[in-house]
Scaffold this active site. Sequence first.
Site, PDB file in Angstrom:
ATOM      1  N   HIS A  18       0.989  -1.494   0.504  1.00 41.06           N
ATOM      2  CA  HIS A  18      -0.576  -0.078   0.501  1.00 41.06           C
ATOM      3  C   HIS A  18       1.512   1.074  -0.401  1.00 41.06           C
ATOM      4  CE1 HIS A  18       0.974   0.715   4.224  1.00 41.06           C
ATOM      5  NE2 HIS A  18       0.411  -0.615   4.480  1.00 41.06           N
ATOM      6  N   HIS A  21       3.516   1.326   3.024  1.00 43.06           N
ATOM      7  CA  HIS A  21       5.403   1.356   1.720  1.00 43.06           C
ATOM      8  C   HIS A  21       6.069   1.449   0.929  1.00 43.06           C
ATOM      9  CE1 HIS A  21       2.450  -2.778   2.864  1.00 43.06           C
ATOM     10  NE2 HIS A  21       3.718  -2.430   3.556  1.00 43.06           N
ATOM     11  N   CYS A 126       3.556 -11.241  19.372  1.00 38.19           N
ATOM     12  CA  CYS A 126       2.826 -11.137  18.590  1.00 38.19           C
ATOM     13  C   CYS A 126       2.662 -11.227  16.872  1.00 38.19           C
ATOM     14  CB  CYS A 126       2.078  -9.641  18.208  1.00 38.19           C
ATOM     15  SG  CYS A 126       1.312  -8.689  16.651  1.00 38.19           S
ATOM     16  N   CYS A 129       3.332  -8.502  13.774  1.00 37.48           N
ATOM     17  CA  CYS A 129       4.939  -8.077  13.921  1.00 37.48           C
ATOM     18  C   CYS A 129       6.074  -8.742  14.162  1.00 37.48           C
ATOM     19  CB  CYS A 129       4.636  -6.798  15.618  1.00 37.48           C
ATOM     20  SG  CYS A 129       3.780  -6.417  16.077  1.00 37.48           S
ATOM     21  N   CYS A 144      -2.075  -7.228  20.914  1.00 37.61           N
ATOM     22  CA  CYS A 144      -0.924  -6.129  21.251  1.00 37.61           C
ATOM     23  C   CYS A 144      -1.207  -4.670  20.268  1.00 37.61           C
ATOM     24  CB  CYS A 144      -0.797  -6.400  19.345  1.00 37.61           C
ATOM     25  SG  CYS A 144       0.500  -5.712  18.296  1.00 37.61           S
ATOM     26  N   HIS A 147      -0.807  -4.044  16.499  1.00 37.32           N
ATOM     27  CA  HIS A 147      -2.087  -3.959  15.930  1.00 37.32           C
ATOM     28  C   HIS A 147      -3.297  -3.986  16.431  1.00 37.32           C
ATOM     29  CE1 HIS A 147       1.803  -5.467  13.960  1.00 37.32           C
ATOM     30  NE2 HIS A 147       0.608  -4.993  12.459  1.00 37.32           N
ATOM     31  N   LYS A 296      -5.140   4.720  10.217  1.00 35.04           N
ATOM     32  CA  LYS A 296      -4.100   3.684  10.156  1.00 35.04           C
ATOM     33  C   LYS A 296      -4.373   2.710   8.080  1.00 35.04           C
ATOM     34  CE  LYS A 296      -1.267   2.088  13.829  1.00 35.04           C
ATOM     35  NZ  LYS A 296      -2.293   0.539  14.980  1.00 35.04           N
ATOM     36  N   LYS A 299      -5.310  -3.891   6.610  1.00 31.19           N
ATOM     37  CA  LYS A 299      -6.401  -4.215   4.751  1.00 31.19           C
ATOM     38  C   LYS A 299      -7.941  -5.305   6.208  1.00 31.19           C
ATOM     39  CE  LYS A 299      -7.156  -7.341   2.052  1.00 31.19           C
ATOM     40  NZ  LYS A 299      -6.481  -8.072   1.115  1.00 31.19           N
TER      41      LYS A 299
HETATM   42  O1  ME8 Z   1       8.424  -4.460   9.068  1.00 33.47           O
HETATM   43  N1  ME8 Z   1       3.315   4.793   6.979  1.00 33.47           N
HETATM   44  O2  ME8 Z   1       7.812  -4.966   7.192  1.00 33.47           O
HETATM   45  P1  ME8 Z   1       6.393  -4.225   6.776  1.00 33.47           P
HETATM   46  C1  ME8 Z   1       4.467   4.790   6.486  1.00 33.47           C
HETATM   47  N2  ME8 Z   1       9.424  -6.620   6.921  1.00 33.47           N
HETATM   48  N3  ME8 Z   1       5.527   4.076   6.451  1.00 33.47           N
HETATM   49  C2  ME8 Z   1       4.848   2.630   6.491  1.00 33.47           C
HETATM   50  C3  ME8 Z   1       3.313   2.438   6.930  1.00 33.47           C
HETATM   51  C4  ME8 Z   1       2.673   3.677   7.028  1.00 33.47           C
HETATM   52  N4  ME8 Z   1       0.991   4.033   7.040  1.00 33.47           N
HETATM   53  N5  ME8 Z   1       3.524   1.291   6.889  1.00 33.47           N
HETATM   54  C5  ME8 Z   1       4.092   0.585   6.373  1.00 33.47           C
HETATM   55  C6  ME8 Z   1       8.538  -5.644   8.191  1.00 33.47           C
HETATM   56  N6  ME8 Z   1       5.343   1.256   5.857  1.00 33.47           N
HETATM   57  C7  ME8 Z   1       9.830  -6.131   7.917  1.00 33.47           C
HETATM   58  C8  ME8 Z   1      10.948  -5.039   7.490  1.00 33.47           C
HETATM   59  S1  ME8 Z   1      13.666  -4.825   7.902  1.00 33.47           S
HETATM   60  C9  ME8 Z   1      15.149  -5.858   7.890  1.00 33.47           C
HETATM   61  C10 ME8 Z   1      12.123  -6.259   8.293  1.00 33.47           C
HETATM   62  C11 ME8 Z   1       6.747   1.403   6.139  1.00 33.47           C
HETATM   63  O3  ME8 Z   1       5.925  -4.978   5.242  1.00 33.47           O
HETATM   64  C12 ME8 Z   1       7.847   1.251   7.028  1.00 33.47           C
HETATM   65  O4  ME8 Z   1       9.177   1.923   6.687  1.00 33.47           O
HETATM   66  O5  ME8 Z   1       5.800  -4.746   7.578  1.00 33.47           O
HETATM   67  C13 ME8 Z   1       7.866  -0.151   7.888  1.00 33.47           C
HETATM   68  O6  ME8 Z   1       8.947   0.321   9.067  1.00 33.47           O
HETATM   69  C14 ME8 Z   1       7.788  -0.722   6.519  1.00 33.47           C
HETATM   70  O7  ME8 Z   1       7.069  -0.701   6.019  1.00 33.47           O
HETATM   71  C15 ME8 Z   1       7.968  -1.815   7.011  1.00 33.47           C
HETATM   72  O8  ME8 Z   1       6.921  -2.667   6.146  1.00 33.47           O
END
Ligand code: ME8
Length: 645
Positions: A18, A21, A126, A129, A144, A147, A296, A299
Site C-alpha cells: 500500500h 510501503h 504478536c 509484528c 498487541c 496491531h 491507519k 487490511k
Molecule cells: O516490518 N506509513 O515489514 P512491513 C509509512 N519485514 N510507512 C509505512 C506504513 C505507513 N502507514 N506502513 C508501512 C517489516 N510502512 C519487516 C521489515 S527489515 C529488515 C524487515 C513502511 O511489510 C515502514 O517503512 O511491515 C515500515 O517500517 C515498513 O513499511 C514495514 O513493512
Amino acid sequence: MEKFYITTPIYYVNDVPHIGHAYATIAADAAARFHRLAGRDVYFATGTDEHGLNIERVARAHGVAPQAWADRISTAFRDLWAGLHIAYDGYIRTTEPRHERVVQAIFTRLHEQGDIYKGTYEGWYCASCESFYSEAELGEDRTCAVHTGRPVEWNAEPCYLFRLSRYQDWIQSHIERHPGFIEPEAQRNEVLSFVRSGLRDISVSRSTFKWGVPLPFDPDQVAYVWIDALINYITVIGYGDDLEQFRRFWPADVHLVGRDILRFHAVIWPIVLHAAGLEPPRQVFATGFLTFGGQKFSKSLGIILDPVAVSRELAEASGAEPAVAVDALRYFLLREVPFGADGDFNQPALIGRFNADLANDYGNLLNRTLPLVARQFGGVLPTPGPAEGTDAALADLARAVVAAVGEHVGRLNFSQALAEVWRLLGAANKYIDEEAPWSAIKQGRTDRAGTILYNTLEALRIATIVLSPVMPVATQRVWEQLGIEQPLEDQRLEDARRWGSLSPGLRVRTGNPIFPRIDTRPRPVAAATAGEGGDPVSEITIEEFKRLDVRIGEVTAAERVPGTDKLVKLSVDIGDEARTLVAGIATHYQTADLIGRRIVVLANLQPRKVRGVESRGMLLAATWGDDEVAILTVDGAPPVGSRIS
Ligand code: ME8
C-alpha cells in the site's frame, strides 16, 4: 569516487503493498537518484521478507504453499516498484539460496564464539509484528499495542538465545558517540533510553514451525525471522558471493525504516554486526507514518490505499500522462510531509499541490515561455545579451538553491529541498512578470526580450535537473520541450550549478501542458438548484432541522451495483443497526477505499428501491460541477451512531 549505499525495509509478503510501503521506497529512490546525480557510486537495495510464522499462516489461509504465496506477493511488489519509477540496484528475497547461506554463516559464527546459546524463552508473541512483548508493553486485554485489538499468544519453546546483554555497553556508547547514527533526534532519544534501561538476551530461533532458514548446528530450529531479515542488507551487496562489491559498499550509509521497526535496526542489528566482526551502518533513519483521513492503513479496516489507483485517478482528473501523474504522487509524498514526521494522505491536498506547484508554478512557467520563443524567435533560443535588471539576482539565487538542495537531500530533508526548488521557480515566475519580455518586444527591444526568455528557460533547466530524482519521467517531458540535446539522465549536479549552460541556437519544442490543471471550481449554488429544477433554498426552522436524523456511520462493505456506472451499494453501521444505502459515487471512489470510512448518513429518509436494491437512508456528499462528488467526513473520531445537530 564516493559511495552511497541506501536501503528500504524489506517488506513482509503477508499482503499486497500500500501507499505506506511506497512512501519509504519512493524516498529511498529519490535519495539514490540524487546521489547518482551528484556523481556518487550508488547502491540502492530493497526486497521482500518472506519467512516466519505469520507468512506461513497467511499462505495456509489462502490454501497455497508459503513459497508459492511469497512468489506471488513478491511479484506484486516488484510490479508496483516498476509502476512507481523505482530504480533499485539490488532486489533481495529472503528465500533465495544466496541469502540462506549467509544467514547460516552468521549464525554459525555467533554460535561458535558463544554469543548464541541453547535455552528456553517465554513471552507474549504478536505474529503480525513477529515480535515478543513484555506484559507492560501490551495493549488492553493482552492485545498487541501495534496491531490494535489483535490478541498476542503465549510462546514457550526451547530455542537459541543471543547474548544481547553482553553488548549493552558497546551499543550505548556507540549511540552516544555518534549523534547522527539515529535520526530524527526524538527517535534517537527514545532508543537511547530503551538501551539504558537494560538489554535482555533475545530468542533467535523457533522450533514450533518450519518456514524459515534451518540452523546449521540444530536443524530442528529455524532462524528467527527478524535476524534472518536484517541480514539481507549484507547479502544483497554480495557478502556471500561478491566480497569485492560487499567491501565497496559496506557499511550502509542509510537504512530507511519505519519508526515501528527502529529498535531492530538501531540496537539488535548493529550488535549482530559487531559480534560478527562487521561495522555497523552509518545511519538508521526513521520515517514517520502515513494515515488516510486520520486512520491507519489496515487490511482489516479495508484502508489499503493503492498508489497506482491514486495516480490513475489523478491522471484521469487532470488529463496528464499516467506516468506524469505517478511522478506527481512521488512529489506530493516527499513535499507535503516533513520527512521523519507523521502525515495524513488526502486527495484535496494532493490536488492542491498538483494545481498550485506543478500546473501553475512549474508547468505554466514553461507554457508561457516557449510560445514566445516560438513566435518571436522562430522557436530558436536566442543568445543572451548583457545582464540587466534582476538578471544577475536570478542567477545568484539559482546557484544558492542548487547548493541548498544538495544539503537538504544529504539530510533526507526532502520537503525543504523541494521548497528550495520552488523558491527558484517562484523567483523565475516573478522575474518574467517584472522584466516583461512582451513589453520589451512592443518597445522594439527584441534582444532584451530574448535575454529574458533565455534566463527564464535557464532557471527551468536548472530546476528540472534537480527535480529529476523526484520526478524522473515528468522532468524528462519538460526536458524534451526545452529541446536540449544531451539526455537528462546524463546530467550531473555540476550542470545545474553552472548558470548559462543552455546553448543558444537550440530548437525548443512547444508541446501540450505536462501538468494540465484540475478544474475544482464549485458551481454557484443558485445555478445548481435552478439547473436541477428545484426551488431556491428557503429558510427552515430549527424544529424542522431537528426532524432530520443525521448520524455518523461506518462503511463495513461496498460493492458496485451491477449494470450501472455510478452506483455503489454500501453496508453501513449506524450505531444500533446495519443499513444498506445506495449512493452515486462509483466514478469518484473505489469500493475498496470506502470500507472502514466514517461517513455522514441521513438515517430517517423514506426507503427507496434503486435498481432492485432497497436503500434505507442517504449518504451525504457535496456535489458540484458537471459530475463532481465529495463525501462528507467529520473531524476527530466521534463514535459510530453519533447524532449530528
Ligand atoms: O516490518 N506509513 O515489514 P512491513 C509509512 N519485514 N510507512 C509505512 C506504513 C505507513 N502507514 N506502513 C508501512 C517489516 N510502512 C519487516 C521489515 S527489515 C529488515 C524487515 C513502511 O511489510 C515502514 O517503512 O511491515 C515500515 O517500517 C515498513 O513499511 C514495514 O513493512
